[in-house]
Motif scaffolding. Structure first.
Motif, mmCIF file in Angstrom:
data_model
loop_
_atom_site.group_PDB
_atom_site.id
_atom_site.type_symbol
_atom_site.label_atom_id
_atom_site.label_comp_id
_atom_site.label_asym_id
_atom_site.label_seq_id
_atom_site.Cartn_x
_atom_site.Cartn_y
_atom_site.Cartn_z
ATOM 1 N N UNK A 242 40.059 29.429 54.069
ATOM 2 C CA UNK A 242 40.030 30.890 53.891
ATOM 3 C C UNK A 242 40.813 31.257 52.627
ATOM 4 N N UNK A 243 42.007 30.714 52.528
ATOM 5 C CA UNK A 243 42.873 31.029 51.381
ATOM 6 C C UNK A 243 42.235 30.561 50.067
ATOM 7 N N UNK A 244 41.673 29.361 50.091
ATOM 8 C CA UNK A 244 41.012 28.811 48.897
ATOM 9 C C UNK A 244 39.906 29.765 48.430
ATOM 10 N N UNK A 245 39.091 30.234 49.379
ATOM 11 C CA UNK A 245 37.974 31.127 49.049
ATOM 12 C C UNK A 245 38.476 32.429 48.427
ATOM 13 N N UNK A 246 39.484 33.042 49.060
ATOM 14 C CA UNK A 246 39.988 34.330 48.549
ATOM 15 C C UNK A 246 40.630 34.156 47.173
ATOM 16 N N UNK A 247 41.363 33.073 46.997
ATOM 17 C CA UNK A 247 42.015 32.820 45.700
ATOM 18 C C UNK A 247 40.962 32.577 44.616
ATOM 19 N N UNK A 248 39.908 31.810 44.957
ATOM 20 C CA UNK A 248 38.839 31.557 43.972
ATOM 21 C C UNK A 248 38.149 32.861 43.566
ATOM 22 N N UNK A 249 37.957 33.770 44.534
ATOM 23 C CA UNK A 249 37.317 35.056 44.225
ATOM 24 C C UNK A 249 38.163 35.837 43.219
ATOM 25 N N UNK A 250 39.473 35.780 43.388
ATOM 26 C CA UNK A 250 40.373 36.485 42.464
ATOM 27 C C UNK A 250 40.371 35.818 41.094
ATOM 28 N N UNK A 251 40.463 34.477 41.114
ATOM 29 C CA UNK A 251 40.593 33.736 39.855
ATOM 30 C C UNK A 251 39.344 33.856 38.981
ATOM 31 N N UNK A 252 38.173 33.873 39.644
ATOM 32 C CA UNK A 252 36.911 33.959 38.909
ATOM 33 C C UNK A 252 36.914 35.206 37.994
ATOM 34 N N UNK A 253 37.337 36.337 38.560
ATOM 35 C CA UNK A 253 37.332 37.578 37.793
ATOM 36 C C UNK A 253 38.499 37.653 36.809
ATOM 37 N N UNK A 254 39.611 37.058 37.195
ATOM 38 C CA UNK A 254 40.770 37.048 36.286
ATOM 39 C C UNK A 254 40.432 36.259 35.015
ATOM 40 N N UNK A 255 39.798 35.103 35.184
ATOM 41 C CA UNK A 255 39.420 34.260 34.036
ATOM 42 C C UNK A 255 38.414 35.009 33.153
ATOM 43 N N UNK A 256 37.436 35.650 33.812
ATOM 44 C CA UNK A 256 36.401 36.391 33.073
ATOM 45 C C UNK A 256 37.035 37.533 32.250
#
Ligand code: KG4
Ligand code: ZN
Length: 336
Positions: A242-256
């Motif tokens: 769960x945590x991995x998924x939520x963190x990836x969702x945040x990171x994807x947009x942060x990187x973009x």
């Protein structure tokens, strides 16, 4: 002539922490936080109980904050309070108290935006980011990508279309039968599990925006399908996934957003910035992208009055005082 020091007492009461802080010439001297146990059995913050607990805690918290800072009321230059966003009844307690003190002492009142304060928590301690920088603000009520141009200029680059990421953590925890507040509990179990054990779908969202309502439902269906016994036996792997998924969702947009803005100055702020998965992932990405990252000390991630105090210090320097007729604003926007 030596200038008088700027001494501000700041009060935070937007949700379920009653906090007071004293700041002297931009240096935080105390930061007292009283949490509210009362909500845990309800699995979420009960607004009416939050207001009552603030009323109970506010006097001792302020006394302790002043005494720890070694400051007396007559030395204060201004009183600051959280104007919003937050729960109206909770905000009213801090606001009424601050207003009463400012009137009684004949000193200015400073209303502070809670989301600006989360970002400006980065100016409490070293190292401080340089302007402009990109801040991912992640809390129980907000998920925003903010381009911070100065201590008082903020541009929202992206935000959630529905729920906040903190809400997604809390709802996931509730679904998994963990207590409240859920974010820190998911984090605790996640440390012991395999983040790739279960895969959840990451939604496509336009531009630099986020959406967490679908993933919340995906967690719910997963828990229903597997049943409580399975969840209990595999709680570490489930929380890690769960945590991995939520963190990836945040990171994807942060990187973009970082690429779009061509910046390498990256900060995170708000309650979810206490998350160990996000903190680690950010450090890893910093290595890859050559970012300089700014992660607040734990005590300045979740709600606290020190962040209100540092924001008030900047507002005081800018002579941005509030009228005694101002009211708290539960839906206060980042730029108002
Ligand atoms: O900033 P904050 O204290 O209050 C608001 O302004 O909303 O953020 C509270 C949120 C809650 O959703 C809480 O579960 C989450 O931050 N949170 C965490 C962690 N610590 C607090 N979420 C994930 N991991 C954590 N370690
Ligand atoms: Zn907050």
């Amino acid at each position: 002539m030596i200038d008088k020091p700027i001494i501000i007492l700041a009060i935070e009461s937007s949700c379920d922490e009653t906090s007071a802080s004293v700041i002297v010439d931009g240096i935080v001297k105390s930061n007292i936080v009283a949490g509210q146990e009362v909500h845990s059995i309800y699995g979420g913050v009960v607004p009416e109980y939050a207001s009552r607990a603030h009323q109970l805690h506010i006097v001792p918290v302020i006394h302790q904050s002043l005494s720890e800072a070694g400051v007396t009321q007559d030395q204060l230059s201004a009183i600051a309070y959280t104007k919003g966003p937050g729960l109206l009844g909770a905000l009213l307690v801090g606001h009424s108290f601050a207003k009463g003190m400012a009137m009684g002492l004949g000193i200015p009142l400073i209303g502070v935006n809670h989301m600006q304060a989360h970002i400006l928590a980065h100016f409490i301690d070293e190292p401080k980011p340089e302007f402009p920088f990109l801040c991912l603000t992640v809390s129980g009520g907000h998920t925003q990508l903010v381009w911070v141009k100065s201590v008082l200029e903020f541009e929202i680059i992206g935000e959630t279309n529905d729920d906040a990421v903190g809400e997604a953590f809390d709802k996931a925890a509730k679904t998994l039968g963990l207590g409240y507040p859920g974010g820190p509990l998911v984090d605790k179990y996640a440390k012991l599990g395999n983040p790739k054990a279960y895969k959840f779908p990451i939604p496509e969202v336009e531009d630099f925006n986020f959406s967490f309502s679908g993933i919340k439902t995906a967690f719910l269906y997963f828990a229903r399908e597997k049943g409580p016994e399975f969840i209990q036996e595999n709680i570490a792997d489930v929380c890690a996934s769960v945590q991995y998924t939520l963190v990836e969702m945040l990171m994807k947009k942060l990187i973009k957003a970082a690429k779009h803005l061509n910046t390498k100055q990256i900060a995170i702020a708000g309650g979810v910035s206490a998350n160990s998965g996000l903190r680690t992932r950010l450090q890893v990405e910093a290595q890859k992208q050559g970012w300089q990252v700014f992660i607040p000390a734990f005590e300045y991630c979740t709600d606290n009055a020190a962040m209100v105090a540092i924001t008030a210090h900047f507002l005081y320097q800018n002579k941005q005082f509030s009228s005694l007729h101002d009211s708290p604003m539960p839906r206060l926007h980042l730029n108002s």
